[in-house]
Design a protein around this motif. Sequence first.
Motif, PDB file in Angstrom:
ATOM      1  N   VAL A 221       0.849  -1.191   0.000  1.00  0.00           N
ATOM      2  CA  VAL A 221       0.000   0.000   0.000  1.00  0.00           C
ATOM      3  C   VAL A 221       0.888   1.245   0.000  1.00  0.00           C
ATOM      4  N   SER A 222       0.572   2.179  -0.876  1.00  0.00           N
ATOM      5  CA  SER A 222       1.271   3.473  -0.881  1.00  0.00           C
ATOM      6  C   SER A 222       0.677   4.349   0.214  1.00  0.00           C
ATOM      7  N   ILE A 226      -2.623   7.025   0.304  1.00  0.00           N
ATOM      8  CA  ILE A 226      -3.710   6.839   1.272  1.00  0.00           C
ATOM      9  C   ILE A 226      -3.847   8.042   2.193  1.00  0.00           C
ATOM     10  N   VAL A 255      -2.551   6.524  -8.458  1.00  0.00           N
ATOM     11  CA  VAL A 255      -1.851   5.231  -8.484  1.00  0.00           C
ATOM     12  C   VAL A 255      -1.284   4.916  -9.865  1.00  0.00           C
ATOM     13  N   ASP A 262       0.930  -2.972  -6.466  1.00  0.00           N
ATOM     14  CA  ASP A 262       0.886  -1.893  -5.483  1.00  0.00           C
ATOM     15  C   ASP A 262      -0.345  -1.011  -5.705  1.00  0.00           C
ATOM     16  N   THR A 266      -3.275  -0.504  -2.967  1.00  0.00           N
ATOM     17  CA  THR A 266      -3.597   0.845  -2.520  1.00  0.00           C
ATOM     18  C   THR A 266      -5.070   1.161  -2.726  1.00  0.00           C
TER      19      THR A 266
END
Length: 368
Positions: A221-222, A226, A255, A262, A266
Amino acid sequence: MLKSGAVRVLGTMSGTSLDGVDAAVIETDGVTIKAFGDSGYRRYSAEERAVLRAALGRWPDEPGVAEAAAMVEEAHAELMAGFSDVALAGFHGQTLAHDPQGRGTHQAGNGAVLAEALGLPVVWDFRSADVALGGQGAPLAPAYHFALAKWIGVEAPVAFLNLGGVGNLTWVDPRKPGPEAEGALLAFDTGPANAPLDDLMQARRGAGFDEGGVLAATGEVSEAVIERFAEHRYFFKMPPKSLDRNDFSDLEAAVAELSDADAAATLTAAVAVAVMRGAEHFPAPVERLLVTGGGRKNPVMMAMIAEGMSCPVDAVEEVGLDGDMLEAQAFAYLAVRVARGLPTSFPSTTGVGAAVGGGEISYPGETG
């Protein structure tokens, strides 16, 4: 006119995830649920989904809309023709655009066409009356959620989370006498659910969705994405409130530079964050969060939501309900309420000024 007492009614729903059409029968008097009946599903083909995607965000008379509406009517008629012994049908249509503070709301498909094709009275255009009276026009399932809470016998506040293309929450206090009672319901859209993830999968992998959360499970997750997402102005708006499928298009852009895995992780995490931000508005803590819609089948999404909630999070199947058909059942239930002059939305669910019954009724043989 409907006979008194409970009747068998057919409802349909084709959601913002653009996967297909659900149809389900329930037996109800528009207040309580008496029984659940048969159900069915018709998947949209890749070509049909392309027609719908091309019409998203468009309004009546704009390019591609007539083609989308005709396709929606044909698909629904094909599925609905397989049901018998029903007194009435509720037809939601396919949402193409939703702008309650501006141009209104647009669900493609004409219920009069279906009434003629099926030989049944059809209730449709459920949202326009609510919007015309200042409401958000969504979500509309809360009255049914209240009936479900009574059906499953809960005695403390409970919440229903629908994870379709857009997410929405209904907080229910089943101790109240009915959905119109003060403090019985609070409902609102949470934010994006499956729509951005489905669009990502279609664009990058040629797949309709991240089946089983397999791709998201392999990604990271970025946190930067977020954190920005969690500060979106929508989350600070008090409910009731609603969204269009494309209101969070900036999330997809955020994204764009991430790897497939990823990006999927995310976007999945964003769904959970939206639910957590939504739960901050609950009038009182809930005993349980019951999840319906396609997102409940994504174990990564469900785990992320559970991690952020302070109550058990379960698919509605855990209490004997059908999460694939709950939305279609809701429009069957609402169809009976419309036919009997009962309200379908309330100040606490759509922000409308007073309880209102939406929907038009078309009968076979009508012209014009």
